[in-house]
Design a protein around this motif. Structure first.
Motif, PDB file in Angstrom:
ATOM      1  N   ILE A  31       0.807  -1.221   0.000  1.00 18.25           N
ATOM      2  CA  ILE A  31       0.000   0.000   0.000  1.00 18.25           C
ATOM      3  C   ILE A  31       0.841   1.272   0.000  1.00 18.25           C
ATOM      4  O   ILE A  31       0.353   2.333  -0.389  1.00 18.25           O
ATOM      5  N   SER A  33       2.872   1.043  -3.908  1.00 19.45           N
ATOM      6  CA  SER A  33       2.027   0.314  -4.854  1.00 19.45           C
ATOM      7  C   SER A  33       2.405   0.612  -6.298  1.00 19.45           C
ATOM      8  O   SER A  33       2.621   1.761  -6.677  1.00 19.45           O
ATOM      9  N   THR A  59      -3.477   2.108  -1.844  1.00 20.75           N
ATOM     10  CA  THR A  59      -4.363   1.076  -2.385  1.00 20.75           C
ATOM     11  C   THR A  59      -3.641  -0.248  -2.599  1.00 20.75           C
ATOM     12  O   THR A  59      -2.427  -0.301  -2.754  1.00 20.75           O
ATOM     13  N   THR A 113      -7.112   1.732   1.303  1.00 19.13           N
ATOM     14  CA  THR A 113      -6.891   1.448   2.722  1.00 19.13           C
ATOM     15  C   THR A 113      -6.773   2.708   3.560  1.00 19.13           C
ATOM     16  O   THR A 113      -6.874   2.646   4.785  1.00 19.13           O
TER      17      THR A 113
END
Length: 304
Positions: free
Chosen positions: A56, A59, A66, A90
């Motif tokens: 996250i 990424s 995310t 998230t």
């Protein structure tokens, strides 16, 4: 980078009977390199190949904050060339916070509930060694809901004995479910990312994601917010009428009646905006402010 012989052997074994592959390892051991290599080899063999990126903070498939699933449409040089088909927001760039850990668990279940009919599905897991309980729970969840046919554990060259070759190092064992666990060494010379390099990666990732975006006006009175807005210049997850995340944006300003949201051009109406808890880098905010784009009022889904 020259591909180690052990990587080639593991790749050949996996592609001889493809399925779900879980990639594990500490940070900066070569997980993303191996994932990219395996994905390319699968694609070249004509397999429908997908990748789930769980990192996250760094990424490649989807913006920071995310987890994302992408499907290869061509050979790639980097995972960030794979367009995201599904993302899960998230709200954080690290599993250091309980809310982020909860979102990672829930997001993994949500993303894996999608059926893309893949021949080869590679899941690159996240590493967060500061919280062993979290990593233990995550591994248990991954093994349960991914049910991988193969697990590939990548270790550092310094973790193998001096009389063994990094290029050839390979061990394997069977799982109770009939799968295989391969342990291989990452290549020598991989250096851990410094905090500045991690920051630069996040900035570049956001700018790639938002490059064709536009500024949307979001009415402050709309009942679409999830999470308290205690500050601006934060990432947001955008959900559609099916409660699926389909995009992310930056909430960065406004006036008495509206917030400004910079996001990719949106093809769906929004049902909910989930507000993150961390400011994004100032370079990202400046890009949103300076982008030459017309303002558009956000289209919101209203349940009948």
């Amino acid at each position: 980078m020259e591909i180690p012989k052990s990587w080639q052997k593991v790749c050949e074994r996996i592609l001889s009977s493809p399925g779900k592959v879980l990639i594990l390892g500490r940070g900066s051991v070569g997980k993303t390199f191996f994932t990219t290599y395996l994905a390319n080899e699968g694609y070249k063999k004509g397999l429908k190949t997908g990748v789930l990126d769980m990192d996250i903070g760094q990424s490649n498939i989807g913006p920071p904050t995310t987890m994302g699933i992408g499907i290869l449409e061509r050979e790639i040089n980097s995972l960030y060339e794979v367009p995201p088909k599904e993302i899960y927001f998230t709200g954080a760039i690290s599993p250091a916070y309980p809310f982020a850990q909860k979102n990672i668990f829930f997001g993994l279940k949500k993303l894996l509930s999608k059926d893309f009919n893949l021949d080869l599905f590679i899941v690159e897991s996240i590493s967060y060694l500061r919280d062993k309980d979290f990593m233990s729970m995550l591994l248990s969840l991954e093994m349960e809901i991914i049910s991988p046919k193969y697990v590939v554990i990548i270790i550092k060259p310094s973790d193998i004995s001096k009389n063994q070759s990094v290029d050839d190092y390979l061990s394997e064992k069977d799982t109770e479910e009939g799968g295989k666990i391969f342990t291989i060494s990452g290549p020598e010379g991989i250096k851990a990312k410094t905090p500045n390099k991690r920051k630069r990666f996040r900035i570049e990732s956001w700018l790639r994601y938002l490059k064709d975006g536009k500024k949307y006006l979001v009415d402050k009175s709309w009942d679409i917010w999830e999470g308290e807005i205690t500050q601006l210049n934060v990432a947001c997850g955008l959900m559609d009428k099916n409660d699926d995340y389909f995009a992310c944006g930056i909430l960065f300003g406004g006036d008495e009646d509206y917030y400004y949201l910079f996001a990719p051009q949106l093809a769906r109406e929004i049902k909910k905006i989930v507000v993150g808890k961390r400011e994004v880098e100032k370079e990202v905010v400046e890009f949103c402010k300076m982008a030459k784009t017309e303002e558009e009022k956000l289209k919101v889904f209203i349940a009948s």
